[in-house]
Design a protein around this motif. Structure first.
Motif, PDB file in Angstrom:
ATOM      1  N   HIS A  99      -1.658  -1.397  -4.030  1.00 43.24           N
ATOM      2  CA  HIS A  99      -2.778  -0.460  -3.968  1.00 43.24           C
ATOM      3  C   HIS A  99      -2.155   0.911  -3.752  1.00 43.24           C
ATOM      4  CE1 HIS A  99      -5.670  -3.792  -2.426  1.00 43.24           C
ATOM      5  NE2 HIS A  99      -5.635  -3.761  -3.739  1.00 43.24           N
ATOM      6  N   ARG A 109      -3.579  -8.756  -7.439  1.00 42.88           N
ATOM      7  CA  ARG A 109      -3.079  -7.425  -7.098  1.00 42.88           C
ATOM      8  C   ARG A 109      -1.745  -7.537  -6.370  1.00 42.88           C
ATOM      9  NH1 ARG A 109      -6.672  -6.799 -10.166  1.00 42.88           N
ATOM     10  NH2 ARG A 109      -8.529  -5.523  -9.912  1.00 42.88           N
ATOM     11  N   VAL A 161      -4.097   0.494  -8.995  1.00 45.87           N
ATOM     12  CA  VAL A 161      -3.627  -0.831  -8.616  1.00 45.87           C
ATOM     13  C   VAL A 161      -2.560  -1.302  -9.590  1.00 45.87           C
ATOM     14  CG1 VAL A 161      -5.797  -1.487  -7.499  1.00 45.87           C
ATOM     15  CG2 VAL A 161      -5.440  -2.058  -9.904  1.00 45.87           C
ATOM     16  N   ASP A 175       0.853  -1.188   0.000  1.00 55.97           N
ATOM     17  CA  ASP A 175       0.000   0.000   0.000  1.00 55.97           C
ATOM     18  C   ASP A 175       0.887   1.235   0.000  1.00 55.97           C
ATOM     19  OD1 ASP A 175      -2.984  -0.591   0.317  1.00 55.97           O
ATOM     20  OD2 ASP A 175      -2.093  -1.944   1.782  1.00 55.97           O
TER      21      ASP A 175
END
Length: 171
Positions: free
Chosen positions: A108, A105, A96, A59
């Motif tokens: 993010h 994924r 993404v 992230d």
């Protein structure tokens, strides 16, 4: 730790320094594309906390003054494998990375407003857990419990962590 997770699922793995290196490389890529349109870019989320397990997804949060200016970079971002997604979080844009065809994924990327509540919450949360290992381990325990209950339901997993996140973030 393998950097990849099927969308909608939950799997926690021990911290891996490879993630720090990969996050740094991604931040450098974002800086080179976004330039002055990005005020600050930080690695956030559990992969940024060495003491705890995390989902194998990096992230990153990007602080900006203008969402429209960021959208102008979509083609350049796409060429680097960074794809715009409709955000399900108010006051944010979501990009993404990963294998879009396989619904996998790896990253993010949260785009938030400069000096806004979302930025402050992300940074406060990550800084607090990095500085307070005991609380980080409590957070990890909650995440492990939620993983056991909601391995195939990331929305429920995330929602059931929210009270602790809010408490740490001062909400």
């Amino acid at each position: 730790m393998s950097l990849r997770l099927e969308r909608g699922t939950v799997q926690l793995e021990p911290h891996d320094k490879y993630l720090d290196k990969t996050a740094t490389q991604t931040i450098e890529t974002l800086k080179s594309i976004l330039g002055d349109d990005a005020i600050d870019i930080q690695h956030i989320g559990s992969t940024a906390i060495p003491a705890i397990k995390a989902k194998p997804i990096i992230d990153i949060v990007v602080e900006v003054t203008d969402f429209d200016r960021i959208m102008l970079h979509n083609e350049q971002l796409r060429r680097k494998g960074i794809f715009y997604q409709d955000s399900d979080v108010e006051c944010q844009l979501l990009y993404v990375m990963g294998d879009m065809e396989a619904d996998i994924r790896t990253h993010h990327i949260h785009i938030v407003k400069w000096n806004g509540t979302e930025w402050k919450n992300y940074i406060h949360f990550i800084d607090y857990l990095k500085a307070n290992e005991n609380m980080a381990l409590q957070y990890e325990n909650l995440k492990e419990e939620m993983e056991g209950r909601y391995a195939d339901d990331r929305v429920a997993y995330t929602n059931n962590k929210q009270n602790m996140i809010n408490r740490i973030s001062g909400k």
